[in-house]
Design a protein around this motif. Structure first.
Motif, mmCIF file in Angstrom:
data_model
loop_
_atom_site.group_PDB
_atom_site.id
_atom_site.type_symbol
_atom_site.label_atom_id
_atom_site.label_comp_id
_atom_site.label_asym_id
_atom_site.label_seq_id
_atom_site.Cartn_x
_atom_site.Cartn_y
_atom_site.Cartn_z
ATOM 1 N N LYS A 186 35.782 44.088 28.903
ATOM 2 C CA LYS A 186 36.935 44.598 28.230
ATOM 3 C C LYS A 186 38.011 43.653 28.398
ATOM 4 C CE LYS A 186 38.368 47.726 25.616
ATOM 5 N NZ LYS A 186 37.674 47.999 24.104
ATOM 6 N N LEU A 187 38.414 42.842 29.359
ATOM 7 C CA LEU A 187 39.760 41.551 29.413
ATOM 8 C C LEU A 187 38.956 40.992 28.376
ATOM 9 C CD1 LEU A 187 40.930 41.099 33.054
ATOM 10 C CD2 LEU A 187 42.296 42.175 31.295
ATOM 11 N N LYS A 188 38.270 40.442 28.440
ATOM 12 C CA LYS A 188 37.359 39.550 27.968
ATOM 13 C C LYS A 188 37.332 39.313 25.748
ATOM 14 C CE LYS A 188 33.929 36.743 29.316
ATOM 15 N NZ LYS A 188 32.697 36.833 29.830
ATOM 16 N N GLU A 189 37.175 40.945 25.971
ATOM 17 C CA GLU A 189 36.655 41.132 24.738
ATOM 18 C C GLU A 189 38.799 41.418 24.308
ATOM 19 O OE1 GLU A 189 37.213 46.018 22.332
ATOM 20 O OE2 GLU A 189 35.542 45.691 24.060
ATOM 21 N N LEU A 190 40.142 41.947 24.641
ATOM 22 C CA LEU A 190 41.144 42.188 24.176
ATOM 23 C C LEU A 190 41.798 40.994 24.320
ATOM 24 C CD1 LEU A 190 42.024 45.451 25.750
ATOM 25 C CD2 LEU A 190 41.333 45.161 23.844
ATOM 26 N N LEU A 240 37.281 34.081 33.835
ATOM 27 C CA LEU A 240 39.071 34.210 33.149
ATOM 28 C C LEU A 240 39.047 33.317 32.679
ATOM 29 C CD1 LEU A 240 40.256 37.046 35.026
ATOM 30 C CD2 LEU A 240 39.306 37.463 33.045
ATOM 31 N N SER A 241 38.929 32.660 33.862
ATOM 32 C CA SER A 241 39.602 30.609 32.663
ATOM 33 C C SER A 241 38.198 29.969 31.982
ATOM 34 C CB SER A 241 39.372 29.748 33.950
ATOM 35 O OG SER A 241 40.106 28.742 33.641
ATOM 36 N N HIS A 242 37.302 30.399 32.452
ATOM 37 C CA HIS A 242 36.630 30.193 31.083
ATOM 38 C C HIS A 242 36.908 30.690 30.082
ATOM 39 C CE1 HIS A 242 33.483 28.016 34.069
ATOM 40 N NE2 HIS A 242 34.702 27.259 33.477
ATOM 41 N N ALA A 243 36.899 31.755 29.983
ATOM 42 C CA ALA A 243 37.747 32.394 28.166
ATOM 43 C C ALA A 243 38.878 31.933 28.290
ATOM 44 C CB ALA A 243 37.315 33.937 28.516
ATOM 45 N N GLY A 244 39.730 31.419 28.835
ATOM 46 C CA GLY A 244 40.674 31.110 28.230
ATOM 47 C C GLY A 244 41.988 31.518 28.156
ATOM 48 N N ARG A 301 41.300 27.058 43.261
ATOM 49 C CA ARG A 301 41.758 25.717 43.120
ATOM 50 C C ARG A 301 40.826 24.751 41.732
ATOM 51 N NH1 ARG A 301 41.145 23.947 48.418
ATOM 52 N NH2 ARG A 301 44.154 23.582 48.545
ATOM 53 N N GLY A 302 41.707 24.549 41.249
ATOM 54 C CA GLY A 302 41.351 23.578 39.592
ATOM 55 C C GLY A 302 40.806 24.172 38.586
ATOM 56 N N LEU A 303 40.777 25.315 38.509
ATOM 57 C CA LEU A 303 41.270 26.454 37.605
ATOM 58 C C LEU A 303 42.187 26.406 36.272
ATOM 59 C CD1 LEU A 303 39.098 29.869 39.016
ATOM 60 C CD2 LEU A 303 38.041 27.506 38.012
ATOM 61 N N ALA A 304 41.377 26.362 34.890
ATOM 62 C CA ALA A 304 42.658 26.514 34.622
ATOM 63 C C ALA A 304 43.586 26.691 33.758
ATOM 64 C CB ALA A 304 42.645 25.476 33.074
#
Length: 358
Positions: A186-190, A240-244, A301-304
């Motif tokens: 749901k977070l990736k959708e919203l 979450l990081s890879h989803a921006g 660590r290292g996650l944008a």
């Protein structure tokens, strides 16, 4: 012994002393009261019934008398104030991601669509550690004008791990896993501007009664659980990081093993509830937080776009951390902040959300 333990929970000598002190009264009751009644053949028929009725009625009468004497004290301003501070955190029901307007509003689980707020939304998700931040999150949403989404489930770590205790069942573990996966989807959708992740990692890692499991492998020691927590949290943060989607991982607040406001006897609350409190030195807190903090720092660590947030300095002085400052309670139990305690973090919460949101 039970009452003595409640009155002085942090003193190890209390139970042995109470046990020793009970020996003489117990012996006297057995020899002078119980045995004479058992060995007296006259106590039969109606006489036995009258004795039984008397033995039942006397404790009930004593309880009614004592309750009549103490009940007015339970309605005093002092007791009412403490009970208000120790009240439960309000907010949406668990197991769903819900858009909220205020923590006291009634909410139902349902489909949450995209926000129409041009400022966007931020989300607060996790276990009961997320629930304790509902009030400052709501305050932050109001002060910034950003919408707020909340999703929490007690005892469900928001990570790719299972937390197993004596109360766990295959069904409860499945529900937790589904909650985490559905919420992430749901977070990736919203696509909220920020996701705040909070979990009781100190308890998951340090408590012997909790076992962590991931991919069928179990971890039981603190070091092994810290390593597994790192991998499980990294999996969620990475997704979450890879989803921006920017994320903030909230480190666990200091824990107080022997404190629980709900177990503080009424007589202690009336005489001065501060005697129910507990304190730790900062050195003790640093030692307590070492494994969870290191695991969470290594996980992100290292996650944008993923950062960590530590409220310890907001809750503690330079030398100690306490459940209360005089009559103001920062904690409602050993692992969770009180509503007033959490509201102290509102400004910091808002600044951190705005800083990440940009």
């Amino acid at each position: 012994m039970v009452f003595a333990r409640l009155m002085w929970p942090t003193h190890g000598w209390v139970v042995p002393v109470a046990a020793a002190a009970s020996i003489l009264p117990a012996w006297g009751s057995y020899e002078l009261l119980e045995q004479p009644i058992r060995q007296n053949l006259k106590f039969a028929g109606r006489r036995a019934l009258r004795l039984t009725a008397t033995c039942v009625a006397l404790p009930v009468l004593c309880w009614a008398l004592v309750w009549g004497l103490i009940s007015p004290t339970l309605a005093t301003a002092r007791v009412a104030d403490v009970r208000t501070q120790w009240r439960l955190h309000s907010g949406p029901k668990p197991l769903c991601l819900t858009r909220v307007a205020s923590p006291a509003a009634a909410h139902k689980c349902g489909d949450v669509g995209p926000t129409s707020n041009e400022l966007g939304a931020f989300a607060l998700v996790g276990d009961s550690n997320a629930q304790q931040f509902i009030e400052p999150a709501t305050s932050a949403a109001k002060s910034t004008g950003i919408d707020l989404l909340i999703g929490w489930k007690q005892g469900c770590p928001f990570a790719e791990v299972e937390a197993i205790s004596e109360t766990s069942s295959p069904l409860s573990l499945m529900i937790c896993k589904r909650f985490v996966r559905n919420t992430i989807a749901k977070l990736k959708e919203l696509r909220p501007k920020v996701v705040v992740l909070a979990a009781a990692s100190s308890e998951y890692i340090l408590l012997d009664r909790i076992t962590l499991r991931r991919d069928g492998v179990e971890a039981r020691t603190p070091d092994a659980k810290a390593e597994m927590w790192e991998r499980g949290l990294a999996a969620v943060a990475r997704e979450l990081s890879h989803a921006g989607i920017p994320a903030i991982v909230v480190h666990p607040v200091p824990n107080f093993a022997h404190f629980d406001g709900n177990k503080c006897p009424a007589v202690r609350i009336f005489l001065g509830a501060t005697t129910c409190g507990e304190s730790l030195t900062r050195a003790q807190v640093v030692d307590q937080q070492a494994l969870p903090f290191r695991a969470e720092r290594d996980a992100i660590r290292g996650l944008a776009g993923v950062s960590a947030l530590d409220f310890t300095n907001d809750l503690c002085t330079a030398s100690k951390c306490s459940t209360n400052v005089a009559k103001r309670w920062r904690y409602r139990d050993g692992a969770h902040l009180s509503v007033p305690g959490s509201l102290r973090l509102s400004d910091r919460f808002a600044r951190e959300v705005l800083a990440v949101r940009g």
